[in-house]
Design a protein around this motif. Structure first.
Motif, PDB file in Angstrom:
ATOM      1  N   LEU A 162      64.109  34.229  19.107  1.00 48.75           N
ATOM      2  CA  LEU A 162      65.196  33.913  17.745  1.00 48.75           C
ATOM      3  C   LEU A 162      64.433  34.067  17.284  1.00 48.75           C
ATOM      4  N   LEU A 163      63.097  33.072  16.405  1.00 44.90           N
ATOM      5  CA  LEU A 163      62.605  32.704  15.927  1.00 44.90           C
ATOM      6  C   LEU A 163      62.038  33.862  15.062  1.00 44.90           C
ATOM      7  N   GLY A 164      61.611  34.402  15.989  1.00 42.39           N
ATOM      8  CA  GLY A 164      60.825  36.013  15.301  1.00 42.39           C
ATOM      9  C   GLY A 164      61.458  37.066  15.060  1.00 42.39           C
ATOM     10  N   VAL A 165      63.198  37.128  15.071  1.00 36.95           N
ATOM     11  CA  VAL A 165      63.678  37.831  14.644  1.00 36.95           C
ATOM     12  C   VAL A 165      64.897  37.745  13.484  1.00 36.95           C
ATOM     13  N   THR A 166      65.105  36.107  13.472  1.00 36.19           N
ATOM     14  CA  THR A 166      65.701  35.411  12.450  1.00 36.19           C
ATOM     15  C   THR A 166      65.252  35.407  11.310  1.00 36.19           C
ATOM     16  N   ALA A 182      63.743  21.030   5.069  1.00 33.35           N
ATOM     17  CA  ALA A 182      63.439  21.789   3.729  1.00 33.35           C
ATOM     18  C   ALA A 182      63.302  22.818   2.635  1.00 33.35           C
ATOM     19  N   ASP A 183      64.458  22.660   1.990  1.00 34.79           N
ATOM     20  CA  ASP A 183      63.806  24.172   1.650  1.00 34.79           C
ATOM     21  C   ASP A 183      63.052  25.030   0.947  1.00 34.79           C
ATOM     22  N   ALA A 184      62.760  25.564   1.914  1.00 35.56           N
ATOM     23  CA  ALA A 184      61.451  26.541   2.157  1.00 35.56           C
ATOM     24  C   ALA A 184      62.114  27.766   2.922  1.00 35.56           C
ATOM     25  N   ARG A 185      61.444  29.147   3.326  1.00 40.12           N
ATOM     26  CA  ARG A 185      61.358  30.307   4.236  1.00 40.12           C
ATOM     27  C   ARG A 185      61.488  29.704   5.828  1.00 40.12           C
ATOM     28  N   ASP A 186      62.247  30.517   7.025  1.00 41.29           N
ATOM     29  CA  ASP A 186      61.553  30.321   8.235  1.00 41.29           C
ATOM     30  C   ASP A 186      61.425  31.487   9.344  1.00 41.29           C
ATOM     31  N   ASP A 187      60.848  32.396   8.684  1.00 42.03           N
ATOM     32  CA  ASP A 187      60.278  33.595   9.110  1.00 42.03           C
ATOM     33  C   ASP A 187      59.027  32.813   9.587  1.00 42.03           C
ATOM     34  N   ILE A 188      58.125  33.464  10.519  1.00 47.30           N
ATOM     35  CA  ILE A 188      57.426  33.708  11.367  1.00 47.30           C
ATOM     36  C   ILE A 188      56.197  34.488  11.527  1.00 47.30           C
ATOM     37  N   PHE A 189      54.904  34.347  11.063  1.00 48.08           N
ATOM     38  CA  PHE A 189      54.143  35.944  11.208  1.00 48.08           C
ATOM     39  C   PHE A 189      54.229  36.749  12.326  1.00 48.08           C
TER      40      PHE A 189
END
Length: 399
Positions: A162-166, A182-189
């Motif tokens: 889920l972290l990888g695709v959302t 926090a007001d920031a992105r939540d995508d991962i490498f």
């Protein structure tokens, strides 16, 4: 309540050392850091950060993000003291900054409320919030939040997927707002997905397709009703695959069960590639010893260049040892409710739904389960519209 300040304090750490093989690693430990401003489970919504001394001020070091969730349950952050796998010392030795967040789960109760349950498991919300904390503090924390490598297993593997695709999906924003992420992105490498529990709508069908064969060892082979329902669910999985319109990515040919089976050969091909990669990587002495083990010889052959898995039943018996779950176990048939049912249940713990309408229809055809099947289908119709957007198979279709 007053919001927690989410600015990372780089001076709040202790020092320590650990061993990996013959190497001694000196590190800085930043522990029990709140990662949301309004936690409703403050004992869990915290993280630990470990940085090798030599990379503690390196803004470009990669981050190894370890989450310990499993069984859809809550998890505390990993620490060097409770790291049975020794993953943290190894990662530190290889130059990673290690981050491990805690997270709510289906079993998290605060003031008689199941705060980890709802339209979706709140575990994924906490993990996203932890990523946002790291990105919000880029330049203050050790490491580079653009290089987060995330890892999880079982239901944790599902959350890894889920972290990888959302990353940055707006579907989660209201839940993140509720806890003050926090007001920031939540995508991962990237993510490392170990034995993931995903696609809850079809997982029981897939499980029975994989195990419903006469040659697979099992716990329930003498149960005639179990065997019959299992075979019907396996057939339903083939029907589901036929509906997907899958094509072999290399040849463009359809992969289905319509005119024979063109699906299993592709799966076996991927297993053969993985086996070849692994066996080729072994030193000659280790490879020879591997094939001298009797149970390995029955499963995989080796011609000096390529490994071949003999057949699917042999592979399953070798890999898992047996048919391990009762039919419909992921969606709470006979074992009620399942952990997955609970994770998507109501916060007061009174309402538990189902995912798989097809399975409900199948079991309703048996006199002893007619009423259960009828209620099952009704629950699916009522709850699935809220759940579908948060299931990994559906998220490929959402922003």
């Amino acid at each position: 309540m007053e919001p927690i300040d989410l600015h990372f304090n780089p001076l709040n750490y202790r020092t320590g050392s650990c061993k990996y093989n013959d190497q001694t690693i000196f590190y800085r430990a930043y522990e029990n850091i709140p990662y949301v401003a309004y936690p409703n489970a403050p004992h869990l919504q915290i993280m630990n950060i470990y940085a090798p001394e030599e990379f503690s001020n390196d803004p470009d070091a990669p981050i190894f993000f370890i989450q310990k969730t499993g069984g859809m349950g809550e998890a505390y952050p990993a620490s060097i003291e409770n790291d049975e796998r020794k993953a943290i010392p190894r990662a530190l030795a290889e130059g990673y900054i290690v981050v491990s967040p805690g997270a709510r789960g289906r079993d998290t109760i605060v003031q008689n409320i199941y705060v980890g349950r709802g339209d979706l498991p709140m575990t994924i919300i906490d993990l996203k919030a932890a990523v946002r904390y790291l990105r919000f503090n880029a330049g203050r924390i050790p490491g580079n939040p653009d290089k987060i490598v995330e890892e999880g297993a079982s239901s944790g593997g599902g959350f890894s997927a889920l972290l990888g695709v959302t990353g940055n999906s707006p579907l989660y924003q209201k839940y993140l707002n509720e806890i003050g992420a926090a007001d920031a992105r939540d995508d991962i490498f990237c993510c490392i997905v170990n034995a993931p529990i995903t696609d809850l709508k079809h997982i029981d069908l897939a499980y029975e397709w994989m195990f419903s064969t006469e040659n697979v060892d099992g716990l329930f082979r003498e149960d005639a009703l179990f065997t019959e329902i299992s075979q019907r669910l396996a057939k339903a999985y083939e029907e589901y695959v036929n509906e997907l319109g899958l094509k072999n990515p290399e040849t463009g040919e359809p992969m289905n069960f319509i005119n024979g089976d063109t699906y299993t050969p592709y799966l076996m091909e991927q297993l053969n590639k993985a086996a070849t990669k692994y066996i080729s990587s072994l030193p000659n002495e280790r490879r020879t010893a591997w094939f001298h083990e009797e149970h390995n010889k029955k499963v995989i052959s080796w011609n000096g260049e390529k490994a071949t898995v003999t057949n699917m039943p042999n592979y399953i018996n070798w890999n898992t040892g047996r048919w391990m779950r009762y039919v419909g176990s992921y969606d709470g048939f006979r074992a009620k409710p399942s952990r997955e049912n609970e994770a998507f249940g109501s916060v007061d713990g009174t309402k538990i739904g189902h995912f798989n309408e097809k399975m409900g229809k199948i079991i309703s055809e048996y006199p002893e389960y007619t009423e259960e099947g009828r209620i099952w289908v009704k629950k699916c119709a009522r709850k699935c519209p809220q759940r579908i957007p948060y299931q990994p198979n559906e998220l490929y279709r959402h922003p």
